[in-house]
Design an enzyme around this catalytic site. Structure first.
Site, PDB file in Angstrom:
ATOM      1  N   CYS A   1     -16.205   8.162  20.607  1.00  0.00           N
ATOM      2  CA  CYS A   1     -16.321   9.576  20.929  1.00  0.00           C
ATOM      3  C   CYS A   1     -17.315   9.778  22.072  1.00  0.00           C
ATOM      4  O   CYS A   1     -18.407   9.213  22.059  1.00  0.00           O
ATOM      5  CB  CYS A   1     -16.771  10.342  19.685  1.00  0.00           C
ATOM      6  SG  CYS A   1     -17.180  12.065  20.021  1.00  0.00           S
TER       7      CYS A   1
ATOM      8  N   CYS B   1     -20.499  12.028  20.342  1.00  0.00           N
ATOM      9  CA  CYS B   1     -21.378  11.485  19.303  1.00  0.00           C
ATOM     10  C   CYS B   1     -21.366   9.970  19.280  1.00  0.00           C
ATOM     11  O   CYS B   1     -22.170   9.350  18.604  1.00  0.00           O
ATOM     12  CB  CYS B   1     -21.000  12.053  17.932  1.00  0.00           C
ATOM     13  SG  CYS B   1     -19.536  11.287  17.222  1.00  0.00           S
TER      14      CYS B   1
ATOM     15  N   CYS C   1     -18.561  15.360  14.092  1.00  0.00           N
ATOM     16  CA  CYS C   1     -19.120  15.064  15.403  1.00  0.00           C
ATOM     17  C   CYS C   1     -20.440  15.816  15.604  1.00  0.00           C
ATOM     18  O   CYS C   1     -21.457  15.241  15.987  1.00  0.00           O
ATOM     19  CB  CYS C   1     -18.104  15.461  16.474  1.00  0.00           C
ATOM     20  SG  CYS C   1     -18.473  14.844  18.112  1.00  0.00           S
TER      21      CYS C   1
ATOM     22  N   GLY D   1       3.141  13.440  -6.554  1.00  0.00           N
ATOM     23  CA  GLY D   1       4.114  13.130  -5.513  1.00  0.00           C
ATOM     24  C   GLY D   1       5.435  13.858  -5.679  1.00  0.00           C
ATOM     25  O   GLY D   1       6.256  13.843  -4.771  1.00  0.00           O
TER      26      GLY D   1
ATOM     27  N   CYS E   1     -14.278  13.261  19.014  1.00  0.00           N
ATOM     28  CA  CYS E   1     -13.879  13.301  17.611  1.00  0.00           C
ATOM     29  C   CYS E   1     -12.953  14.485  17.374  1.00  0.00           C
ATOM     30  O   CYS E   1     -13.198  15.583  17.865  1.00  0.00           O
ATOM     31  CB  CYS E   1     -15.084  13.472  16.703  1.00  0.00           C
ATOM     32  SG  CYS E   1     -16.148  12.044  16.610  1.00  0.00           S
TER      33      CYS E   1
END
Lengths: 260, 340
Positions: free
Chosen positions: B241, B244, B272, B32, B266
């Site tokens: 979606c 899909c 997808c 970080g 997607c």
């Protein structure tokens, strides 16, 4: 409002010894020493350039002094580590700037301004933070429906009151004020002074107030320090110093005030 | 594609790669923390992924398989040109299948298919400093990081709730890494934030213009900042979606005509296409739980989709407009900043 572990009555809250700050060859302030007891308000007066603001910056840790000690509650704030000093600055201390724009976040709502110190010390409940912000805005006489307005839309007096609320929300023990009434018209000044006096009494605050306005210290301060050319030339109880000035400069200062 | 011998392997010279690797090692050691590095001029403009490309170049080996995505899509200009850049300068294998890749360079998404140990996810980062828009001074933000002085970060979230009634930050949602550094996860949608945490893959973040690298080593704990009474919630467009049928993947809104017609598909084209190829139109809602075991049942299907790159995913692109997918779409607050 919050119960602090009360220091022993005979111990000063803030104890300053030999505080010196130079700007190159020039003197900012030199050899300043005083004690401030819990619940006491100390006024510092002097003309422009007399070292008042330098002294306040050194006391509040914004500036490192060249020499001297500043002992707060038994700890020397000059030598302590930066994280500890910052923690003090957002819990036990407060700093009210002359210009509220220096002390407020102008792009953040009033509620966010008041809540910042709470969040900085770990408050993580939005509802509670907001409730406290509204409560404090009420105490400084700002309507609760302004909580989501930005300070840029407030008047000068409201901004100054908001800055005070933002500083006092964590229940500090020591407040530094740099000309808190500067730049406000007299009726607004009077209300602000009234408010400050009430808060200081109610919360048992200790305060160091820097100003060039003798009326302000007459109303607020228990004790007075007069500075000239970076040195303290006279100190004592406020009424005593103002009514019976001993030093030539203090006499000049007191006699310069227009009698209304 | 074979490597162009006029270039050093992966474009950068060896001493530059060594310098970047040192920065990466430090970043991995301090999760970080933003490590400064001497970012080089790259043959592409700032904002196109110069930081990500340098990190990728420093990590590539001749045996690697590279996947590049831009907002989840493998076939946008940005993704295609970076992929071709490394094909030409490093001669490495490329793929669109998440499971087959060893290094994935991404702009603004984490793939839906869970990553596994050994994979490296490289993010393109425009602004690595989460405090930038709250505190303009770099000296001050560094001090704030050093002293863990992060109250200001919550002021931003407070303002969100005060103004919108909920935390409205939809992308670049700030996170705290292992209880220490607050990090900007690059402009990924906050839907992806939970995938940052305890991810088995190594996650590297490169900001070219800002000259910073930060990192999340595998299995690092990452917590999205929030309030007790307004907890963090990953969000996505409602619905499934249109191609899909997945109800759990992150969706892009695609405008299909001039009469207000639109569809949601997607954002992750590889995910997808693999589902369509596997005939998984039933939407069992069985799309990925955050991060289960590295091996998944759909592995085979994904491989298959990777082999035939121009699957139904490409159809979605051509439906949208002549624009490359993901470039011209307003995707729930995304697409404001570019990856640097």
């Amino acid at each position: 409002m919050t119960a602090h572990p009360a220091p022993a009555d005979d111990a000063p809250l803030l104890s300053v010894r030999g505080l010196t700050r130079r700007y190159g060859a020039r003197v900012g302030c030199e050899g300043v020493a005083f004690d401030l007891w819990p619940g006491e308000v100390l006024g510092i007066v002097g003309e422009s350039g007399s070292g008042k603001s330098t002294l306040l910056s050194c006391l509040a840790g914004h500036m490192a002094p060249d020499a001297g000690q500043v002992v707060f509650d038994g700890r020397d704030t000059v030598t302590m580590a930066e994280p500890e000093r910052r923690r003090l600055a957002r819990t036990d201390w407060a700093f009210v700037h002359q210009n509220p724009r220096d002390g407020l976040r102008m792009g953040v709502s009033a509620g966010g301004n008041v809540g910042e110190r709470l969040m900085a010390i770990g408050a993580r409940h939005y509802g509670a933070i907001r409730a406290q912000a509204v409560d404090w805005m009420g105490r400084v006489e700002i309507a609760a429906d302004r909580v989501d307005d930005r300070p840029a839309r407030f008047s000068g007096g409201m901004q100054q009151r908001l800055q005070i609320a933002r500083n006092l929300v964590t229940g500090p023990r020591l407040v530094f004020m740099d000309e808190p009434t500067g730049g406000l018209d007299v009726s607004v000044q009077a209300r602000l002074l009234d408010l400050l006096r009430g808060l200081v009494r109610e919360m048992g605050l200790s305060a160091v107030i820097v100003t060039h306005d003798l009326a302000v210290v007459r109303l607020l301060a228990d004790r007075l320090m007069v500075m000239k050319d970076g040195r303290v030339v006279e100190q004592g109880l406020t009424d005593q110093v103002l009514d019976d000035p001993q030093h030539a400069y203090t006499q000049l200062l007191v006699s310069s005030v227009l009698q209304a | 594609m074979t490597r162009d011998p006029a270039y050093n392997f992966a474009y950068l010279d060896e001493s530059t790669k060594r310098m970047i690797r040192r920065a990466i090692l430090k970043a991995v050691a301090v999760p970080g923390y933003q490590v400064p590095f001497a970012s080089r001029e790259m043959p592409m403009p700032y904002g196109w992924g110069t930081g990500g490309v340098q990190v990728t170049a420093a990590c590539l080996t001749p045996d690697d398989t590279l996947k590049v995505i831009d907002q989840g899509a493998d076939d946008t200009t940005n993704a295609v040109s970076i992929r071709r850049f490394f094909q030409r300068t490093a001669g490495i294998a490329t793929t669109t299948a998440t499971a087959e890749a060893t290094i994935i360079q991404t702009r603004h998404r984490i793939p839906e298919t869970p990553l596994r140990e050994g994979q490296i996810l490289v993010y393109q980062v425009p602004i690595p400093e989460p405090l930038r828009f709250l505190e303009p001074r770099e000296t001050e933000t560094r001090t704030m990081h050093a002293l863990e002085d992060y109250g200001l970060m919550h002021v931003k979230l407070y303002e969100d709730i005060a103004r919108h009634g909920a935390i409205a930050t939809a992308y670049a949602y700030p996170v705290r890494v292992e209880g220490r550094y607050v990090m900007d996860p690059s402009p990924i949608p906050r839907f992806d934030n939970p995938k940052l945490s305890m991810n088995p893959a190594l996650q590297l973040f490169g900001a070219g213009r800002e000259q910073r690298i930060h990192a999340l080593p595998p299995y690092t704990g990452v917590v999205s900042l929030d309030f007790e009474d307004h907890p963090f919630e990953p969000s996505k467009a409602p619905g499934a979606c249109a191609l899909c049928g997945s109800g759990t993947s992150y969706l892009d809104e695609v405008v299909t005509d001039d009469d207000g017609g639109r569809m949601f598909v997607c954002s992750d084209t590889d995910f997808c296409a693999a589902r369509v190829a596997a005939g998984a139109a039933d939407d069992s809602g069985a799309a990925p739980p955050p991060h289960p075991s590295p091996t998944r049942g759909e592995g085979g299907a994904l491989g298959e989709a990777g082999a035939s790159t121009a699957g139904p995913g490409a159809t979605a692109g051509s439906l949208a407009s002549p624009l490359p997918r993901g470039e011209g779409m307003g995707v729930g607050g995304l697409a404001v900043e570019d990856g640097a």
